[in-house]
Design an enzyme around this catalytic site. Structure first.
Site, PDB file in Angstrom:
ATOM      1  N   GLU A  78       0.822  -1.211   0.000  1.00 27.33           N
ATOM      2  CA  GLU A  78       0.000   0.000   0.000  1.00 27.33           C
ATOM      3  C   GLU A  78       0.861   1.269   0.000  1.00 27.33           C
ATOM      4  OE1 GLU A  78      -3.305   0.033   0.040  1.00 27.33           O
ATOM      5  OE2 GLU A  78      -3.807   2.072   0.677  1.00 27.33           O
ATOM      6  N   ASP A  79       1.881   1.284   0.821  1.00 28.11           N
ATOM      7  CA  ASP A  79       2.581   2.538   1.097  1.00 28.11           C
ATOM      8  C   ASP A  79       3.952   2.695   0.451  1.00 28.11           C
ATOM      9  OD1 ASP A  79       0.407   3.084   2.613  1.00 28.11           O
ATOM     10  OD2 ASP A  79       1.359   2.724   4.547  1.00 28.11           O
TER      11      ASP A  79
END
Ligand code: MN
Length: 484
Positions: A78-79
């Site tokens: 996600e990051d």
């Protein structure tokens, strides 16, 4: 700010999970630290502190190695720039797909609309293709709540409220008492600051008064049980969580003196037989308060909770609640579904406390062993009593609409409002124009484009609609137009 060093982290993981492959944990740590190296949390901590915290919590729950490693890596896709493929190459398909599962759950957000809360909870459970993704998500939420003070005010409120309404409730349904209590008490001060402050103050005074009496009772209980020939038993006092106390007080005219289990005495014995024998023994020494004897062994609570409760007039002329349970019941109450996972991993068969309640967990375990099971098939097969054969789709605003499996955009439109249904001109599913007879899938975002001039459904919509609601609305509209 207290930072944990990698060495402390490895040590605690090893302590909680002695049989874990520590080299793999170290590899995953290096991977996560590297991927997140330029990121910091809002608190200013290096991001990997968050990753380590989640893995540590998961190891405390005694979950399997895959879950712990996935917890360590849960924000990588996600990051950061890392792709799912890269993750899979390094750590294998199981860990990679678990992380994808956690990422998917991010889509589900509570926006403060009471009427859709239950749908949102169901959706959360339905979207988790692997129950272990939920465990990771719950631990993730706990750490985010414990650093929530660093976020802007509006975000604090949204996240804390979502935690109370969705996450705590899911932990409760999965029977994981330890996580439910933590989530509620961390979110409480952000959602109801004044009430939290009052409860905390009142609580401190009352517990200070009550605790010594419970300790005295525990001493007396220990002696009596020992005399009666009990050898393997444990006695401790348990203090109620702030949030659950506050909720309970609302049901008792806000009168804390009517709450008998603020500090309770808890006895853990070997088996069910000893639970009942122990209750009898206690009542021989101290008179029970009428109407306060509860047999949650014969009649467990809906989340599977089992124990015997009684409130007695104790040695210091104080009313004290005593909870009696077997070791297995205790483990169940604290770790719920997570405990079942732990059992299977150590090679023992999953212990299914009286049938039904955890049936779906054992099914889950079976499904996961079958290779290449598609998420759609998995959800279809998963029998969780309240979302069997249901799908959950979003409105563009993020509301969740609960529909039977096989529903089409027509069903969706009529589920929102019959006017929307009747004037439906076009539907957009996940940003693409879709046919009206498209079968909707879990997590689809559906937008209905209406035409003000259109007031009449077309007759073939009757074939497209699956729900009886949509069908009857279509018939009504057609009938009404004929009368005109
Ligand atoms: Mn996270």
């Amino acid at each position: 700010m207290k930072l944990i060093t990698p060495e402390q982290f490895f040590k605690s993981i090893k302590k909680n999970k002695p049989d874990i492959d520590l080299d793999l944990v170290k590899l995953a740590y290096e991977f996560a630290a590297d991927a997140h190296q330029h990121q910091r949390r809002q608190t200013g901590e290096p991001f990997v502190q968050h990753s380590m915290n989640i893995a540590q919590q998961l190891s405390e729950l005694k979950l399997d190695q895959t879950t712990i490693i996935a917890g360590l890596l849960h924000d990588v896709v996600e990051d950061t720039e890392i792709s799912v493929g890269a993750l899979e190459k390094e750590f294998g398909e199981e860990i990679a797909s678990l992380i994808v599962g956690v990422t998917k759950l991010k889509k589900i957000r509570y926006r403060g609309l009471e009427r859709y809360v239950e749908n949102l909870r169901k959706m959360f459970l339905a979207m988790a293709e692997d129950i272990r993704a939920i465990f990771i998500k719950l631990c993730d939420r706990i750490h985010n709540l414990s650093t929530l003070h660093a976020l802007p005010k509006e975000k604090q409120m949204r996240i804390a409220l979502e935690s109370l309404e969705i996450y705590a409730s899911i932990a409760d349904r999965l029977g994981i008492g330890v996580l439910k209590g933590k989530i509620e008490d961390l979110a409480f001060p952000f959602v109801y600051p004044k009430e939290y402050f009052n409860i905390k103050k009142l609580f401190a005074e009352k517990v200070k008064f009550k605790q010594p009496h419970v300790e005295n009772l525990n001493e007396a209980l220990k002696k009596n049980l020992f005399h009666a020939g009990y050898k393997d038993f444990g006695i401790h006092s348990r203090i109620k969580h702030y949030y659950s106390l506050w909720r309970k007080m609302q049901r008792y005219d806000d009168n804390i003196d009517r709450i008998y289990d603020l500090v309770a005495s808890r006895i853990i014995v070997k088996d069910v037989g000893e639970c009942y024998a122990c209750l009898g023994l206690i009542h021989q020494y101290w008179k029970p308060l009428p109407g306060r004897i509860k047999d949650y062994i014969a009649q467990p609570k809906t989340n599977g909770y089992q124990s015997l409760h009684t409130t007695i007039f104790g040695p210091d002329n104080q009313y004290i609640e005593i909870q009696i349970r077997s070791e297995k019941m205790h483990n169940e109450a604290e770790y719920g579904a997570a405990a079942h996972w732990a059992y299977t991993e150590s090679g023992k068969k999953p212990v299914l406390m009286d049938g039904k309640r955890y049936e779906w967990v054992s099914q889950l375990l079976r499904f996961q062993k079958e290779a290449n099971l598609k998420p759609e098939d998995f959800i279809k097969n998963l029998k969780f009593d309240f979302f069997q054969d249901r799908i959950f789709v979003f409105t563009p605003k993020g509301d969740v609409i609960d529909l039977p499996d096989g529903s089409t955009p027509i069903d969706f439109a009529y589920a929102i409002h019959s006017d929307i249904g009747n004037s439906c001109a076009q539907v957009i599913v996940n940003d693409k124009i879709a046919a009206l007879n498209t079968k909707l899938k879990n997590g689809d975002i559906v937008r209905v484009v209406t035409d003000k001039n259109r007031r009449l459904p077309s007759a073939d919509w009757l074939r497209i609609a699956q729900t009886s609601l949509a069908k009857s609305k279509i018939k009504d509209a057609v009938k009404a137009s004929r009368k005109r």
